[in-house]
Write a protein that holds these residues in place. Structure first.
Motif, short mmCIF file in Angstrom:
data_model
loop_
_atom_site.label_atom_id
_atom_site.label_comp_id
_atom_site.label_asym_id
_atom_site.label_seq_id
_atom_site.Cartn_x
_atom_site.Cartn_y
_atom_site.Cartn_z
N ALA A 127 52.13 32.95 43.68
CA ALA A 127 52.47 34.29 43.20
C ALA A 127 53.45 34.95 44.18
O ALA A 127 54.42 35.59 43.78
CB ALA A 127 51.20 35.12 43.08
N LEU A 128 53.18 34.73 45.47
CA LEU A 128 54.06 35.28 46.51
C LEU A 128 55.47 34.70 46.40
O LEU A 128 56.47 35.43 46.41
CB LEU A 128 53.46 34.96 47.88
CG LEU A 128 54.19 35.47 49.10
CD1 LEU A 128 54.24 36.99 49.10
CD2 LEU A 128 53.53 34.98 50.37
N ARG A 129 55.53 33.40 46.27
CA ARG A 129 56.82 32.72 46.13
C ARG A 129 57.58 33.25 44.90
O ARG A 129 58.78 33.54 44.98
CB ARG A 129 56.59 31.22 45.94
CG ARG A 129 56.83 30.40 47.17
CD ARG A 129 56.59 28.94 46.87
NE ARG A 129 55.54 28.41 47.71
CZ ARG A 129 55.73 27.99 48.95
NH1 ARG A 129 56.91 28.06 49.47
NH2 ARG A 129 54.73 27.54 49.68
N ALA A 130 56.85 33.35 43.78
CA ALA A 130 57.48 33.78 42.53
C ALA A 130 57.99 35.22 42.64
O ALA A 130 59.11 35.52 42.22
CB ALA A 130 56.49 33.65 41.38
N LEU A 131 57.20 36.08 43.27
CA LEU A 131 57.62 37.48 43.41
C LEU A 131 58.86 37.59 44.30
O LEU A 131 59.74 38.41 44.04
CB LEU A 131 56.47 38.31 44.01
CG LEU A 131 55.38 38.72 43.02
CD1 LEU A 131 54.22 39.38 43.75
CD2 LEU A 131 55.92 39.69 41.97
N LEU A 132 58.90 36.78 45.36
CA LEU A 132 60.07 36.82 46.24
C LEU A 132 61.30 36.23 45.57
O LEU A 132 62.43 36.59 45.90
CB LEU A 132 59.78 36.08 47.55
CG LEU A 132 58.77 36.76 48.48
CD1 LEU A 132 58.44 35.87 49.66
CD2 LEU A 132 59.30 38.10 48.99
N SER A 133 61.07 35.33 44.63
CA SER A 133 62.21 34.74 43.92
C SER A 133 62.75 35.68 42.85
O SER A 133 63.94 35.65 42.53
CB SER A 133 61.80 33.43 43.25
OG SER A 133 61.38 32.51 44.21
N ARG A 134 61.88 36.54 42.31
CA ARG A 134 62.32 37.47 41.26
C ARG A 134 63.04 38.66 41.91
O ARG A 134 62.72 39.05 43.03
CB ARG A 134 61.11 37.97 40.46
CG ARG A 134 60.47 36.90 39.58
CD ARG A 134 59.36 37.50 38.76
NE ARG A 134 59.87 38.50 37.83
CZ ARG A 134 60.22 38.24 36.58
NH1 ARG A 134 60.07 37.02 36.09
NH2 ARG A 134 60.68 39.19 35.80
N PRO A 135 63.94 39.28 41.17
CA PRO A 135 64.67 40.40 41.77
C PRO A 135 63.95 41.75 41.66
O PRO A 135 64.48 42.75 42.15
CB PRO A 135 65.97 40.42 40.96
CG PRO A 135 65.60 39.85 39.63
CD PRO A 135 64.47 38.91 39.83
N ASP A 136 62.77 41.78 41.07
CA ASP A 136 62.11 43.07 40.80
C ASP A 136 61.61 43.75 42.09
O ASP A 136 60.82 43.17 42.84
CB ASP A 136 60.92 42.85 39.87
CG ASP A 136 61.32 42.05 38.65
OD1 ASP A 136 61.64 42.65 37.62
OD2 ASP A 136 61.37 40.79 38.78
#
Lengths: 111, 543
Positions: free
Chosen positions: B39-48
């Motif tokens: 989840a952390l990786r995905a959030l850092l990859s997303r621009p939001d």
């Protein structure tokens, strides 16, 4: 002449109606694509879940009262058969199988 | 991670559905570690920004593994960190500062600078300190090649940070935060346009601050910037003044190292533009703080500058008499470039230095300086025990080498032969092998001269064996000189050889041998008499 005017007004009204319908449909689609329900459906599609599996997952979501139904795809906790209440206890084996499929976990193990 | 779960997170990372952010934020607090990490990786990859904010709020509670994940994409948190710095809650802004520094959020620099520039911003002081520390970290990365390799575009990052700091420097009049200027000087290059403009305009509000920091900052970056101006063909006057006033040990050591790393020509050009250094004064405390190599390099630097020669000579005098070993040696060598009565007096004064290397340097300068009495000074030192000094004496008195002595032997008056020979023997330590070689020469004239020179130099005993062999030389002139020379040697082999020479086919050789034998007899009798005399005196005294 009157017929022509009424004809034009009718055509304009029809076009406005069609435009409004398209606009409304676009908005609804956009809203759906940015909603938790839409995300849940998309993930079901990604994992190629059939109708009964989707229905079962929805029931799990409703039982746990999850505001974000897609959480069942990332947290095995929600699909733990031991945490299911009376309404779903009869389908514990199906839930365990689903959990095993989504998380590659042993169906018997509890989280 | 299972392939299905991986598929889920891939979708959540890429989907345009913003609801995915809420799901991933919920995943951050999951008890399932795989879910948490992904989840952390995905959030850092997303621009939001919403997701980044949630990650930022949880930074303190992240475990080492998650912190490593954040370290891979720290730039994602820069904007949020900048926002958090504006939070009036001191705890939040302090946490933001900590996060900025621990994750090296260099992209937060523009936000920090803008915060500092805002009037009456309560967190401006904390932001200024964070700017200073963050820039120090960046400078550390710029200096460490291994860290440069880890980060892909360090130069681009440096440009971005410098550009952010430039706006802070330009607005210095409003915020008066020294940290911003110091940070700017840490990473800016000497070609930086903003820096150039400020340096060129003394009336600029920032000019004084920049000069003051350049004159006092002990930060490696500021010193580097200052020294980088030495590479320029036109050294700005303000920088010249700053170079002149800096007397701190760290700066001077760096200056000496920089000059050392330059080629001789470039160093000469660069230093030739410096006409003042405040520490170039005899007895300046800084000179005492420099180590061996430091004093040596300081001498070389001073000699290459355009500082008035009298002043440099005074410093050399101080170092020559009171410096470290290397400092004294360098000063003695450098003294050769100075002419005039003061330099001459210093040369003579320092000639008593105990260090043979210093003495040797000064000895070589005595005669070229034309100092009255130089020859007698040199002659007084011919018995010096150190090879380096003797070598210097040989270099500066070429007329007292054995080769020169042999070449001019026939022109020297007989009365001066013994004195000159004695000097040559004491100065030229390579006499014996040269004379031996000369005695092996095919020319009878050279052989004869070698024997005569050996006798004049008092080296007959050292070459006795070879000289006795020459008593059988085919040339009678050589044999005559050998027979005469052996008179100085009272050993048994010589005695026997001279006795044999009494039967030589040449009458002159016989006569010479006879005279030598008589001389040896007289000498031996005198020696015996001297040995007996004290015995007699003792007998008289004894009852």
């Amino acid at each position: 002449m009157n017929h022509l005017v009424w004809g034009l007004v009718g055509a304009a009204g029809g076009l406005a109606l069609i435009y409004g319908a398209i606009h409304m449909a676009k908005r609804l689609t956009h809203r759906w694509h940015n909603s938790h329900g839409g995300l849940f459906c998309s993930l079901c599609r990604v994992h190629r879940l059939d109708r009964s599996a989707r229905r079962l997952l929805k029931q799990v979501v409703q039982y746990h009262r999850l505001a974000q139904p897609a959480r069942v795809f990332i947290e095995p906790y929600w699909l733990d058969p031991t945490r299911l209440g009376a309404p779903l206890r009869g389908r514990a084996a199906e839930v365990a199988a689903l959990r095993s499929r989504l998380f590659d976990l042993d169906p018997a193990s509890a989280v | 991670m299972s392939s299905t779960l991986s598929l889920t997170f891939q979708y959540l990372t890429k989907t345009k559905n913003v609801a995915a952010v809420d799901v991933l934020i919920a995943g951050l607090d999951s008890s399932h570690s795989v879910t948490r990490d992904n989840a952390l990786r995905a959030l850092l990859s997303r621009p939001d920004a919403k997701g980044h904010r949630e990650v930022f709020l949880r930074l303190k509670s992240l475990d080492a593994e998650c912190r490593a994940v954040v370290s891979q994409r720290p730039e994602r948190l820069a904007r949020v960190a900048g926002e958090a710095m504006r939070n009036p809650d001191a705890a939040v802004s302090a946490a933001a500062c900590e996060a900025i520094l621990s994750f090296r959020l260099y992209d937060a620099m523009p936000a920090l600078v803008s915060l500092v520039c805002e009037p009456e911003q309560p967190n401006a002081a904390a932001a200024a300190q964070t700017i200073a520390k963050l820039t120090e970290q960046l400078y550390g990365e710029l200096c460490a090649p291994e860290e440069r390799a880890v980060r892909r575009d360090v130069d681009g990052l440096r440009r971005r940070v410098t550009s952010a700091l430039e706006s802070g420097v330009v607005k210095f009049r409003g915020h008066r935060r020294r940290e911003v200027i110091e940070a700017f000087l840490l990473v800016a290059k000497q070609q930086n346009i903003v820096l150039r403009q400020i340096l060129q305009h003394p009336q600029d509000a920032n000019h004084q601050a920049i000069i003051e920091i350049l004159s006092t900052s002990s930060q490696g970056g500021a010193i580097r910037l200052l020294l980088s101006f030495l590479d320029e063909p036109q050294l700005p006057q303000v920088i010249k003044n700053v170079l002149a006033v800096r007397c701190d040990l760290k700066f001077v050591k760096n200056l000496l190292q920089t000059v050392n790393s330059m080629t001789a020509r470039i160093a000469q050009e660069a230093l030739g533009r410096i006409d003042r250094l405040d520490w170039a004064v005899p007895g300046h405390p800084l000179l005492g703080k420099l180590n061996e190599a430091g004093q040596r390099d300081a001498v070389r630097l001073l000699v290459a500058t355009s500082i008035p020669r009298e002043q440099v000579l005074k410093v050399l005098s101080f170092l020559l008499l009171e410096g470290t070993t290397e400092g004294r040696r360098a000063a003695a060598e450098a003294l050769a470039r100075f002419q005039g009565p003061e330099a001459d007096a210093l040369t003579v004064r320092a000639l008593n230095n105990r260090d043979p290397a210093v003495r040797a340097s000064l000895i070589r300068q005595l005669r070229p300086r034309g100092i009255p009495g130089a020859m007698s000074l040199l002659m007084r030192m011919v018995d010096h025990g150190h090879a380096e000094v003797r070598e210097a004496l040989r270099d500066c008195m070429p007329e007292f080498t054995v080769r020169h002595f042999l070449a001019n032997f026939d022109t020297l008056p007989e009365t001066r032969l013994a004195v000159a020979g004695n000097m040559v023997r004491r100065i030229d330590t390579d006499s014996v092998p040269i004379l031996r070689k000369e005695m092996d020469s095919l020319s009878p004239v050279r052989r004869r001269r070698a024997v005569q020179a050996t006798a004049a130099m008092g080296l007959v005993r050292e070459l006795e064996e070879r000289i006795i062999e020459l008593l059988s030389d085919e040339d009678h002139m050589v044999r005559i000189e050998v027979a005469k020379a052996l008179a100085d040697c009272d050993t048994a082999p010589t005695w026997d050889a001279l006795r044999d020479a009494l039967l030589d086919r040449s009458v002159i050789v016989q006569e010479a041998a006879e005279q030598s034998l008589e001389q040896i007899s007289r000498s031996l009798a005198r020696d015996v008499g001297q040995e007996q005399l004290p015995q007699t005196e003792t007998e008289e005294v004894l009852p």
